[in-house]
Design a protein around this motif. Structure first.
Motif, PDB file in Angstrom:
ATOM      1  N   GLY A 384       0.798  -1.217   0.000  1.00 15.25           N
ATOM      2  CA  GLY A 384       0.000   0.000   0.000  1.00 15.25           C
ATOM      3  C   GLY A 384       0.830   1.267   0.000  1.00 15.25           C
ATOM      4  O   GLY A 384       0.441   2.276   0.593  1.00 15.25           O
ATOM      5  N   GLU A 385       1.988   1.250  -0.684  1.00 15.15           N
ATOM      6  CA  GLU A 385       2.857   2.419  -0.723  1.00 15.15           C
ATOM      7  C   GLU A 385       2.294   3.491  -1.659  1.00 15.15           C
ATOM      8  O   GLU A 385       1.495   3.225  -2.542  1.00 15.15           O
ATOM      9  CB  GLU A 385       4.257   2.012  -1.201  1.00 15.15           C
ATOM     10  N   TRP A 386       2.756   4.717  -1.436  1.00 12.76           N
ATOM     11  CA  TRP A 386       2.358   5.828  -2.310  1.00 12.76           C
ATOM     12  C   TRP A 386       2.959   5.599  -3.693  1.00 12.76           C
ATOM     13  O   TRP A 386       4.141   5.282  -3.831  1.00 12.76           O
ATOM     14  CB  TRP A 386       2.849   7.156  -1.751  1.00 12.76           C
ATOM     15  N   THR A 387       2.147   5.739  -4.726  1.00 15.47           N
ATOM     16  CA  THR A 387       2.635   5.563  -6.092  1.00 15.47           C
ATOM     17  C   THR A 387       2.160   6.723  -6.962  1.00 15.47           C
ATOM     18  O   THR A 387       1.047   7.208  -6.811  1.00 15.47           O
ATOM     19  CB  THR A 387       2.130   4.247  -6.708  1.00 15.47           C
ATOM     20  N   ASN A 388       3.021   7.160  -7.867  1.00 17.59           N
ATOM     21  CA  ASN A 388       2.690   8.153  -8.889  1.00 17.59           C
ATOM     22  C   ASN A 388       2.574   7.406 -10.204  1.00 17.59           C
ATOM     23  O   ASN A 388       3.565   7.189 -10.900  1.00 17.59           O
ATOM     24  CB  ASN A 388       3.801   9.212  -8.974  1.00 17.59           C
ATOM     25  N   VAL A 389       1.384   6.981 -10.552  1.00 18.70           N
ATOM     26  CA  VAL A 389       1.167   6.122 -11.712  1.00 18.70           C
ATOM     27  C   VAL A 389       1.039   6.971 -12.975  1.00 18.70           C
ATOM     28  O   VAL A 389       0.406   8.026 -12.968  1.00 18.70           O
ATOM     29  CB  VAL A 389      -0.091   5.264 -11.509  1.00 18.70           C
ATOM     30  N   ILE A 390       1.633   6.509 -14.059  1.00 19.33           N
ATOM     31  CA  ILE A 390       1.624   7.270 -15.312  1.00 19.33           C
ATOM     32  C   ILE A 390       0.394   6.930 -16.133  1.00 19.33           C
ATOM     33  O   ILE A 390       0.096   5.764 -16.384  1.00 19.33           O
ATOM     34  CB  ILE A 390       2.893   6.992 -16.132  1.00 19.33           C
ATOM     35  N   SER A 391      -0.315   7.962 -16.571  1.00 15.34           N
ATOM     36  CA  SER A 391      -1.482   7.768 -17.433  1.00 15.34           C
ATOM     37  C   SER A 391      -1.027   7.412 -18.845  1.00 15.34           C
ATOM     38  O   SER A 391      -0.084   7.983 -19.374  1.00 15.34           O
ATOM     39  CB  SER A 391      -2.324   9.042 -17.477  1.00 15.34           C
ATOM     40  N   GLN A 392      -1.763   6.479 -19.452  1.00 17.15           N
ATOM     41  CA  GLN A 392      -1.472   6.081 -20.825  1.00 17.15           C
ATOM     42  C   GLN A 392      -2.301   6.865 -21.837  1.00 17.15           C
ATOM     43  O   GLN A 392      -2.068   6.734 -23.039  1.00 17.15           O
ATOM     44  CB  GLN A 392      -1.760   4.583 -20.993  1.00 17.15           C
ATOM     45  N   GLU A 393      -3.262   7.661 -21.363  1.00 13.38           N
ATOM     46  CA  GLU A 393      -4.166   8.289 -22.336  1.00 13.38           C
ATOM     47  C   GLU A 393      -4.390   9.786 -22.153  1.00 13.38           C
ATOM     48  O   GLU A 393      -4.809  10.448 -23.092  1.00 13.38           O
ATOM     49  CB  GLU A 393      -5.527   7.576 -22.311  1.00 13.38           C
ATOM     50  N   SER A 394      -4.110  10.331 -21.002  1.00  8.24           N
ATOM     51  CA  SER A 394      -4.261  11.773 -20.805  1.00  8.24           C
ATOM     52  C   SER A 394      -2.878  12.408 -20.716  1.00  8.24           C
ATOM     53  O   SER A 394      -1.945  11.810 -20.176  1.00  8.24           O
ATOM     54  CB  SER A 394      -5.066  12.069 -19.535  1.00  8.24           C
ATOM     55  N   ILE A 395      -2.760  13.621 -21.233  1.00  8.93           N
ATOM     56  CA  ILE A 395      -1.445  14.248 -21.354  1.00  8.93           C
ATOM     57  C   ILE A 395      -1.538  15.732 -21.006  1.00  8.93           C
ATOM     58  O   ILE A 395      -2.624  16.286 -20.813  1.00  8.93           O
ATOM     59  CB  ILE A 395      -0.890  14.103 -22.785  1.00  8.93           C
ATOM     60  N   ILE A 396      -0.375  16.366 -20.931  1.00  8.60           N
ATOM     61  CA  ILE A 396      -0.269  17.809 -20.757  1.00  8.60           C
ATOM     62  C   ILE A 396       0.301  18.407 -22.033  1.00  8.60           C
ATOM     63  O   ILE A 396       1.314  17.930 -22.550  1.00  8.60           O
ATOM     64  CB  ILE A 396       0.659  18.159 -19.568  1.00  8.60           C
ATOM     65  N   LEU A 397      -0.333  19.447 -22.553  1.00  8.77           N
ATOM     66  CA  LEU A 397       0.215  20.212 -23.671  1.00  8.77           C
ATOM     67  C   LEU A 397       0.931  21.430 -23.099  1.00  8.77           C
ATOM     68  O   LEU A 397       0.313  22.259 -22.444  1.00  8.77           O
ATOM     69  CB  LEU A 397      -0.900  20.652 -24.628  1.00  8.77           C
ATOM     70  N   HIS A 398       2.223  21.519 -23.347  1.00  4.81           N
ATOM     71  CA  HIS A 398       3.042  22.589 -22.779  1.00  4.81           C
ATOM     72  C   HIS A 398       3.404  23.587 -23.873  1.00  4.81           C
ATOM     73  O   HIS A 398       4.184  23.276 -24.768  1.00  4.81           O
ATOM     74  CB  HIS A 398       4.303  21.999 -22.151  1.00  4.81           C
ATOM     75  N   TYR A 399       2.854  24.792 -23.771  1.00  5.33           N
ATOM     76  CA  TYR A 399       3.068  25.836 -24.774  1.00  5.33           C
ATOM     77  C   TYR A 399       4.239  26.729 -24.342  1.00  5.33           C
ATOM     78  O   TYR A 399       4.054  27.891 -23.969  1.00  5.33           O
ATOM     79  CB  TYR A 399       1.809  26.678 -24.944  1.00  5.33           C
ATOM     80  N   THR A 400       5.441  26.195 -24.417  1.00  9.30           N
ATOM     81  CA  THR A 400       6.603  26.953 -23.968  1.00  9.30           C
ATOM     82  C   THR A 400       7.299  27.650 -25.131  1.00  9.30           C
ATOM     83  O   THR A 400       7.342  27.120 -26.244  1.00  9.30           O
ATOM     84  CB  THR A 400       7.602  26.030 -23.257  1.00  9.30           C
ATOM     85  N   TYR A 401       7.829  28.821 -24.887  1.00 10.38           N
ATOM     86  CA  TYR A 401       8.560  29.601 -25.898  1.00 10.38           C
ATOM     87  C   TYR A 401       7.810  29.617 -27.234  1.00 10.38           C
ATOM     88  O   TYR A 401       8.364  29.289 -28.286  1.00 10.38           O
ATOM     89  CB  TYR A 401       9.970  29.045 -26.090  1.00 10.38           C
ATOM     90  N   CYS A 402       6.544  30.015 -27.196  1.00  5.76           N
ATOM     91  CA  CYS A 402       5.734  30.105 -28.411  1.00  5.76           C
ATOM     92  C   CYS A 402       5.717  31.506 -29.000  1.00  5.76           C
ATOM     93  O   CYS A 402       5.536  31.678 -30.205  1.00  5.76           O
ATOM     94  CB  CYS A 402       4.295  29.671 -28.115  1.00  5.76           C
ATOM     95  N   ASP A 403       5.884  32.497 -28.158  1.00  2.00           N
ATOM     96  CA  ASP A 403       5.814  33.901 -28.554  1.00  2.00           C
ATOM     97  C   ASP A 403       7.226  34.473 -28.517  1.00  2.00           C
ATOM     98  O   ASP A 403       7.928  34.341 -27.518  1.00  2.00           O
ATOM     99  CB  ASP A 403       4.894  34.632 -27.566  1.00  2.00           C
ATOM    100  N   PRO A 404       7.693  35.126 -29.604  1.00  3.51           N
ATOM    101  CA  PRO A 404       9.051  35.688 -29.584  1.00  3.51           C
ATOM    102  C   PRO A 404       9.275  36.680 -28.454  1.00  3.51           C
ATOM    103  O   PRO A 404      10.390  36.796 -27.942  1.00  3.51           O
ATOM    104  CB  PRO A 404       9.182  36.355 -30.956  1.00  3.51           C
ATOM    105  N   ASN A 405       8.236  37.369 -28.047  1.00  2.94           N
ATOM    106  CA  ASN A 405       8.366  38.311 -26.932  1.00  2.94           C
ATOM    107  C   ASN A 405       8.626  37.594 -25.609  1.00  2.94           C
ATOM    108  O   ASN A 405       9.085  38.204 -24.643  1.00  2.94           O
ATOM    109  CB  ASN A 405       7.101  39.161 -26.807  1.00  2.94           C
ATOM    110  N   GLU A 406       8.326  36.279 -25.584  1.00  6.09           N
ATOM    111  CA  GLU A 406       8.510  35.510 -24.358  1.00  6.09           C
ATOM    112  C   GLU A 406       9.985  35.408 -23.979  1.00  6.09           C
ATOM    113  O   GLU A 406      10.320  35.295 -22.798  1.00  6.09           O
ATOM    114  CB  GLU A 406       7.922  34.109 -24.536  1.00  6.09           C
ATOM    115  N   VAL A 407      10.877  35.465 -24.969  1.00  2.50           N
ATOM    116  CA  VAL A 407      12.307  35.389 -24.682  1.00  2.50           C
ATOM    117  C   VAL A 407      12.727  36.543 -23.782  1.00  2.50           C
ATOM    118  O   VAL A 407      13.385  36.357 -22.753  1.00  2.50           O
ATOM    119  CB  VAL A 407      13.126  35.405 -25.989  1.00  2.50           C
TER     120      VAL A 407
END
Length: 517
Positions: A384-407
């Motif tokens: 019964g240990e704590w586990t961080n289980v990985i989802s096979q079907e849901s994800i995160i979309l990461h919109y990093t460095y998309c705008d030139p002004n973001e630099v």
């Protein structure tokens, strides 16, 4: 393939990105040994997280699929593409600086996405948009019957940025069934605070600043700040603030009777590919699973003048977890510019946890942690240990460095004490302000001026004709090659799974803009 990763597989994956409290080390940090034209060995990870090495001697690593009726030999075509690029580029001895001048500065209009901007009502009165958010929340109530899911985030946006970036982020997640948002505000804009508080109780806010925080919250942060130690190098101080914000959100959400909490940033969207809503995702998680981890796909910008990432970006780089060993081979081949890996920033996903967990804690920006419990006992988890289980079907979309002004914005925000100084060097910037090399390089470009920042943005983040990639090792550095026939290359990389297109956020948010007309 099972819907959820087993405990054994989770352990294997954890060996690659161990969940230490401030874990942002990337999966792509393997330093491949390069032969004159090709990799001498390939260090790959299969979908269970098992690391393997495959060796070859300047020959095609993969079996042809040309015998499939009507099929295209994708890997053979990619190999031919690579050989053509290398033979036409390496003899010139081009530098990355030279390639920056020949790279096409592709625009949103070139991609035929400029029409979307005519639908975006960025001049709409903020009160009208807030009323829309409240109405949308009421309409999506049936989705929330499955589970009460909330999001915790830390932001520092001014009022204009909150209106253009954070409000659409809130809208999208409400449409997908999120019940509430717990925001830790670390900005200085009173108008932004007024906007946030006007969305109460859908959005609840605390702050790290005395002028905006309640006396109780501010005193709690001062105590936390004095007793929590972090490294003196990089932006760990920011992560400490995020940790406090997450702990505040956990406590507030538990008091409000929420079921699950997700920790993501305002440049990230939660996407489910199996269910019609986010609450359905969590409703179907086995009761023995206390926390889920959702791997991140990172935005691949195709134009250099993106203004509204959620509306104008739909191409993403896939993480290793969702890539085949064959496709993983080409991650190092087609990574762009100075980026040390195919995924630029973090690659270990973001997590959600059950709020019924006693002593639930944020464990760095990517994980949660808690004590063992008998309810977690299962065939794969006898203790019964704590586990961080990985989802096979849901994800995160990461919109990093998309705008030139973001630099430039990120440079000013992350390292204000050094920005604008001409006597700073890379090593000082990296040590004082950043963990990742690419962020430090971006700071140096922004600090050199607007044109240098724009050039850096194209070189390192925009997959356009002429974009630079390392194509061979030399004794004193790399030979750089310019990508050609970029549209065909993107199709090939999509076909083998290195790139994926996700358009649902675009469709949802454009529908919202139509509703606001």
């Amino acid at each position: 393939m099972p819907l959820y990763q087993t405990k054994q597989s989770e352990k294997q994956v954890s060996e690659l990105d161990s969940p230490v409290i401030l874990d942002v080390l990337l999966e792509d940090r393997e330093q491949e040994q390069l032969s004159e034209n090709r990799l001498h060995f390939v260090d790959v990870t299969d979908t269970t997280g098992v690391r393997k090495k495959r060796y070859h001697d300047n020959e095609n690593l993969f079996h042809s699929v040309s015998n499939v009726p009507g099929g295209v030999d994708l890997y053979g075509e990619i190999e031919r593409y690579w050989e053509t690029m290398v033979s036409s580029n390496t003899s010139t001895g081009r530098t990355i600086e030279e390639l920056a001048h020949v790279q096409h500065r592709t625009t949103v209009k070139d991609l035929h996405l400029d029409g979307i901007r005519s639908y975006i009502h960025n001049d709409l009165d903020i009160q009208r948009r807030i009323e829309f958010v409240r109405s949308l929340h009421r309409r999506q109530a049936p989705k929330r019957q499955h589970a009460k899911v909330c999001i915790a985030a830390s932001i520092a946006h001014d009022a204009e940025a909150f209106k253009l970036s954070v409000v659409p982020w809130i809208q999208y997640h409400i449409e997908m069934g999120v019940d509430a948002f717990y925001i830790m505000y670390d900005g200085k804009d009173r108008k932004a605070v007024e906007m946030i508080t006007s969305l109460d109780p859908i959005v609840k806010m605390s702050s790290l600043r005395p002028e905006f925080a309640s006396k109780e919250d501010y005193e709690e942060f001062q105590k936390f700040n004095a007793t929590t130690k972090v490294s003196d190098e990089g932006n760990y101080e920011l992560m400490k603030k995020q940790k406090f914000g997450a702990q505040w959100a956990i406590k507030a959400a538990q008091q409000d009777g929420k079921d699950w909490i997700i920790q993501i940033d305002p440049d990230e969207l939660f996407l489910t590919t199996r269910y019609s809503s986010i609450p359905e995702v969590f409703h179907n998680i086995p009761s023995s699973v206390p926390a889920m981890r959702f791997m991140n796909f990172e935005a691949q910008v195709e134009a250099g003048d993106v203004k509204y990432p959620f509306y104008e970006v739909n191409l993403f780089r896939a993480p290793k977890f969702f890539s085949t060993p064959e496709a993983i081979h080409y991650r190092s081949t087609f990574k762009q510019g100075l980026n040390p890996g195919f995924i630029y920033l973090y690659a270990n996903g973001k997590s959600a946890a059950r709020l019924s967990t006693s002593d639930l804690r944020q464990y760095g920006p990517h994980y949660f942690n808690g004590p063992p419990h008998q309810s977690y006992i299962s065939e794969d988890n006898a203790k019964g240990e704590w586990t961080n289980v990985i989802s096979q079907e849901s994800i995160i979309l990461h919109y990093t460095y998309c705008d030139p002004n973001e630099v430039t914005k990120k440079a000013k925000l992350s390292c204000p004490q050094l920005f604008g100084r001409k006597d700073v060097d890379y090593d000082t910037v990296k040590k004082e302000c950043f963990i990742l090399d690419i962020d430090a390089h971006a700071f140096m470009a922004a600090n050199a001026g607007e044109e240098e920042a724009i050039s850096f943005f194209y070189q390192n983040f925009v997959y356009s004709e002429g974009a630079p990639v390392r194509c061979a090792a030399k004794r004193r550095g790399y030979t750089w090659c310019a990508l050609h026939d970029i549209e065909r290359l993107k199709v090939l990389l999509e076909r083998i799974g290195l790139f994926r297109r996700f358009t649902l956020p675009q469709h949802i948010l454009i529908q919202h803009e139509f509703a606001l007309m």
